[in-house]
Scaffold this motif. Structure first.
Motif, PDB file in Angstrom:
ATOM      1  N   GLN A  22       0.746  -1.130   0.235  1.00 53.85           N
ATOM      2  CA  GLN A  22      -0.063   0.063   0.053  1.00 53.85           C
ATOM      3  C   GLN A  22       0.950   1.136   0.012  1.00 53.85           C
ATOM      4  OE1 GLN A  22      -3.280  -0.006  -0.399  1.00 53.85           O
ATOM      5  NE2 GLN A  22      -3.161  -2.027  -0.539  1.00 53.85           N
ATOM      6  N   THR A  23       0.310   2.077  -0.764  1.00 52.58           N
ATOM      7  CA  THR A  23       0.992   3.600  -0.890  1.00 52.58           C
ATOM      8  C   THR A  23      -0.093   4.601  -0.275  1.00 52.58           C
ATOM      9  OG1 THR A  23       0.222   4.018  -2.900  1.00 52.58           O
ATOM     10  CG2 THR A  23       2.445   3.103  -2.879  1.00 52.58           C
ATOM     11  N   ARG A  24       0.494   5.756   0.155  1.00 48.72           N
ATOM     12  CA  ARG A  24      -0.255   6.478   0.709  1.00 48.72           C
ATOM     13  C   ARG A  24      -1.510   7.049  -0.099  1.00 48.72           C
ATOM     14  NH1 ARG A  24       0.953  12.632   3.131  1.00 48.72           N
ATOM     15  NH2 ARG A  24      -1.114  13.020   3.605  1.00 48.72           N
ATOM     16  N   HIS A  25      -2.613   7.040   0.444  1.00 50.80           N
ATOM     17  CA  HIS A  25      -3.900   7.305  -0.510  1.00 50.80           C
ATOM     18  C   HIS A  25      -4.098   8.770  -0.709  1.00 50.80           C
ATOM     19  CE1 HIS A  25      -7.825   7.541  -2.203  1.00 50.80           C
ATOM     20  NE2 HIS A  25      -8.329   8.122  -1.264  1.00 50.80           N
ATOM     21  N   ASN A  26      -4.324   9.240  -1.821  1.00 55.17           N
ATOM     22  CA  ASN A  26      -4.541  10.883  -2.112  1.00 55.17           C
ATOM     23  C   ASN A  26      -5.891  11.367  -1.715  1.00 55.17           C
ATOM     24  OD1 ASN A  26      -4.396  13.434  -3.108  1.00 55.17           O
ATOM     25  ND2 ASN A  26      -4.296  12.897  -5.228  1.00 55.17           N
ATOM     26  N   THR A  27      -5.628  11.648  -0.441  1.00 51.84           N
ATOM     27  CA  THR A  27      -7.233  12.159   0.213  1.00 51.84           C
ATOM     28  C   THR A  27      -7.615  13.528  -0.270  1.00 51.84           C
ATOM     29  OG1 THR A  27      -6.079  12.982   2.064  1.00 51.84           O
ATOM     30  CG2 THR A  27      -7.059  10.597   2.091  1.00 51.84           C
ATOM     31  N   ASP A  28      -6.680  14.179  -1.045  1.00 46.73           N
ATOM     32  CA  ASP A  28      -7.062  15.403  -1.741  1.00 46.73           C
ATOM     33  C   ASP A  28      -7.805  15.307  -3.080  1.00 46.73           C
ATOM     34  OD1 ASP A  28      -6.025  16.738   0.493  1.00 46.73           O
ATOM     35  OD2 ASP A  28      -4.026  16.640  -0.346  1.00 46.73           O
ATOM     36  N   ALA A  29      -7.674  14.005  -3.564  1.00 44.14           N
ATOM     37  CA  ALA A  29      -8.180  13.965  -4.882  1.00 44.14           C
ATOM     38  C   ALA A  29      -9.663  14.101  -4.944  1.00 44.14           C
ATOM     39  CB  ALA A  29      -7.917  12.280  -5.444  1.00 44.14           C
ATOM     40  N   PRO A  30     -10.343  14.463  -5.903  1.00 45.70           N
ATOM     41  CA  PRO A  30     -11.630  14.803  -6.051  1.00 45.70           C
ATOM     42  C   PRO A  30     -12.390  13.445  -5.784  1.00 45.70           C
ATOM     43  CG  PRO A  30     -10.857  15.049  -8.269  1.00 45.70           C
ATOM     44  CD  PRO A  30      -9.586  14.763  -7.150  1.00 45.70           C
ATOM     45  N   ILE A  31     -13.583  13.581  -5.391  1.00 50.45           N
ATOM     46  CA  ILE A  31     -14.482  12.499  -5.074  1.00 50.45           C
ATOM     47  C   ILE A  31     -15.817  12.206  -6.132  1.00 50.45           C
ATOM     48  CG2 ILE A  31     -16.237  11.341  -3.419  1.00 50.45           C
ATOM     49  CD1 ILE A  31     -14.719  12.629  -1.114  1.00 50.45           C
TER      50      ILE A  31
END
Length: 182
Positions: A22-31
């Protein structure tokens, strides 16, 4: 001599270790959301999605029968700022090389944590761990599963993936490498 964990030691190490791939999830990406029906409740700062709900953010997908999207009163780039997703009904969260299932899930976007409860099953690289509650830290990729979140009346077949025993224990099945020459 190198220590190679086996049995319970290996199980504890795999269940509590950060997801290797797992890599860090991009929580700033649009939903992005899709569903059969969307009901906007502007005064309550929420939207209710129902029927074949599919939500994607970067490489993560959440599916469920129903999701309540809570948002703040703030608008950025023409869109409301989502703060929380509450999912119910056959919830799945799929990330690269990791899949989790439960009856309910909460994605707290401010804390960057997904919490899943109710017949939780986590699969990764041929390994399965089941329990009552799963917490996924999207910043670190660490998944923690425990027996909490299970009511005394819950009964199932102990040791089976995707089920929870009445005692609130975590169960798992881990693959072992094939040995050559056997």
């Amino acid at each position: 001599m190198r220590y190679v964990p086996t049995g319970l030691g290996l199980m504890l190490m795999l269940a509590s270790a950060p997801a290797v791939a797992q890599t860090r999830h991009n929580t700033d990406a649009p939903i992005d959301v899709a569903s059969d029906r969307i009901e906007l409740q502007d005064r309550a700062n929420r939207a209710i999605l129902s029927g074949n709900v599919r939500i994607t953010q970067a490489e993560m997908t959440l599916t469920a029968a129903r999701v309540t999207v809570s948002y703040t009163g703030q608008v950025s780039e023409g869109s409301p700022q989502v703060s929380r997703l509450d999912a119910a009904g056959g919830v799945t969260v799929n990330r690269p090389q990791q899949s989790a299932r439960a009856q309910y899930a909460v994605y707290d976007l401010n804390r960057r944590v997904i919490t899943m409860v109710g017949g939780v099953s986590l699969r990764q690289a041929g390994n399965t761990v089941s329990g009552g509650r799963l917490s996924i830290d999207l910043d670190t990729g660490r998944a923690t599963i425990d027996g909490s979140g299970v009511r005394g009346g819950t009964s199932a077949t102990p040791g089976q993936p995707g089920t929870q025993s009445q005692g609130g224990r975590v169960t798992g099945r881990f693959s072992v490498p094939k040995r050559s020459g056997q």
